[in-house]
Design a protein around this motif. Structure first.
Motif, PDB file in Angstrom:
ATOM      1  N   LEU B   2       5.710  -4.251   0.550  1.00  0.00           N
ATOM      2  CA  LEU B   2       5.086  -5.351   1.271  1.00  0.00           C
ATOM      3  C   LEU B   2       6.140  -6.349   1.716  1.00  0.00           C
ATOM      4  O   LEU B   2       6.973  -6.770   0.927  1.00  0.00           O
ATOM      5  N   TYR B  25       3.611  -9.781   8.880  1.00  0.00           N
ATOM      6  CA  TYR B  25       3.458  -9.242   7.533  1.00  0.00           C
ATOM      7  C   TYR B  25       2.983  -7.801   7.593  1.00  0.00           C
ATOM      8  O   TYR B  25       2.379  -7.372   8.568  1.00  0.00           O
ATOM      9  N   SER B  26       3.252  -7.087   6.511  1.00  0.00           N
ATOM     10  CA  SER B  26       3.019  -5.634   6.544  1.00  0.00           C
ATOM     11  C   SER B  26       1.767  -5.200   5.779  1.00  0.00           C
ATOM     12  O   SER B  26       1.394  -4.032   5.820  1.00  0.00           O
ATOM     13  N   THR B  27       1.106  -6.108   5.078  1.00  0.00           N
ATOM     14  CA  THR B  27      -0.067  -5.719   4.322  1.00  0.00           C
ATOM     15  C   THR B  27      -1.334  -6.026   5.117  1.00  0.00           C
ATOM     16  O   THR B  27      -1.284  -6.770   6.088  1.00  0.00           O
ATOM     17  N   THR B  28      -2.461  -5.469   4.702  1.00  0.00           N
ATOM     18  CA  THR B  28      -3.711  -5.724   5.430  1.00  0.00           C
ATOM     19  C   THR B  28      -4.415  -6.933   4.851  1.00  0.00           C
ATOM     20  O   THR B  28      -5.547  -6.852   4.392  1.00  0.00           O
ATOM     21  N   SER B  29      -3.742  -8.042   4.877  1.00  0.00           N
ATOM     22  CA  SER B  29      -4.316  -9.242   4.292  1.00  0.00           C
ATOM     23  C   SER B  29      -5.116 -10.022   5.314  1.00  0.00           C
ATOM     24  O   SER B  29      -4.869  -9.948   6.520  1.00  0.00           O
ATOM     25  N   ARG B  70      -1.324  -8.552  12.481  1.00  0.00           N
ATOM     26  CA  ARG B  70      -0.612  -8.974  11.269  1.00  0.00           C
ATOM     27  C   ARG B  70       0.428 -10.021  11.630  1.00  0.00           C
ATOM     28  O   ARG B  70       1.609  -9.930  11.266  1.00  0.00           O
ATOM     29  N   ARG B  93      -1.601 -10.662  -1.012  1.00  0.00           N
ATOM     30  CA  ARG B  93      -1.282  -9.251  -0.862  1.00  0.00           C
ATOM     31  C   ARG B  93      -2.491  -8.333  -0.906  1.00  0.00           C
ATOM     32  O   ARG B  93      -2.364  -7.128  -0.727  1.00  0.00           O
ATOM     33  N   THR B  94      -3.684  -8.891  -1.139  1.00  0.00           N
ATOM     34  CA  THR B  94      -4.872  -8.037  -1.117  1.00  0.00           C
ATOM     35  C   THR B  94      -5.907  -8.601  -0.164  1.00  0.00           C
ATOM     36  O   THR B  94      -6.052  -9.816  -0.038  1.00  0.00           O
ATOM     37  N   TYR B  95      -6.609  -7.726   0.505  1.00  0.00           N
ATOM     38  CA  TYR B  95      -7.660  -8.124   1.428  1.00  0.00           C
ATOM     39  C   TYR B  95      -8.792  -8.801   0.654  1.00  0.00           C
ATOM     40  O   TYR B  95      -9.217  -8.311  -0.380  1.00  0.00           O
TER      41      TYR B  95
END
Lengths: 110, 114
Positions: B2, B25-29, B70, B93-95
């Motif tokens: 991440l 950013y690289s996460t699916t937040s 993102r 870091r979490t949806y």
């Protein structure tokens, strides 16, 4: 205005000493965090807690330990300080939507 | 891994000018935060963006969030010297913010020159 406190604000200590950095909040938040930040750099999560008796290590490996015996209190301890521990340590707690940060402790180990 | 990337890392601008800081950013937040840090101080919360398309404004600063791309932006309008500081974006870091564990960007050091 968030009520989160850290002591001491500044600490200069010799190698090998044991130190405890204090963090307390009066907002009743369950989730609390410790971050380490070198000057001008990003923050790295070193410990977190989701409530009393819950503690986990964060992303950045740290030789420190934490405890969470009371909701409002989340101290961080270094058993034997080293010059590599020189940094700023920021404590935070999580409200409904955002993290509130304490003023930080700037630690220098000589 | 991440990642949260900000650019530019350093921005020197004149008073009265406009500019934008970018946060990828690289996460699916779906939760993104902007903080301000003055030298030697702690972090001050500026904006909390909780959904795609969210836009918030406070004074000369405006933040937006595009979760599909993102990408978040922090736009500075008619900069003044008092805005000089380091600006960090941070992503949950979490949806849905299940963990409330944030990843911070590298920071953008903003220097507003008279």
């Amino acid at each position: 205005e968030a009520d989160i406190y850290q002591t001491p604000r500044y600490l200069v200590i010799g190698t090998g000493k044991k130190i405890t950095l204090e963090c307390s909040q009066t907002m009743g938040h369950d989730k609390m965090y410790w971050y380490q930040q070198d000057p001008g750099m990003e923050l790295h999560l070193i410990h977190y807690s989701y409530g009393v008796n819950s503690t986990e290590k964060g992303d950045l490996s740290s030789e420190s330990t934490v405890s969470r015996i009371r909701t409002e209190h989340f101290p961080l301890t270094l058993e034997s300080a080293r010059p590599s521990h020189t940094s700023q340590y920021l404590c935070a707690s999580m409200g409904i939507y955002e993290q509130y940060f304490g003023p930080g402790t700037r630690l220098t180990v000589t | 891994e991440l990642k949260v990337e900000q650019n530019p890392l350093f921005l020197s601008m004149q008073e009265g000018k406009n500019y934008t800081i970018y946060c990828n950013y690289s996460t699916t937040s779906d939760r993104l935060y902007w903080y301000r840090q003055d030298p030697g101080k702690s972090l001050e919360s500026l904006f909390v963006l909780l959904s795609n398309g969210a836009v918030k404004q406070e004074g000369r600063l405006m933040a937006s969030l595009d979760t599909k791309a993102r990408l978040s932006t922090l736009h500075i309008t008619a900069a003044v010297h008092d805005l000089s500081a380091t600006y960090f974006c941070a992503v949950d870091r979490t949806y849905g913010g299940a963990t409330n564990k944030l990843i911070f960007g590298t920071g953008t050091l903003l220097a507003v020159q008279p």
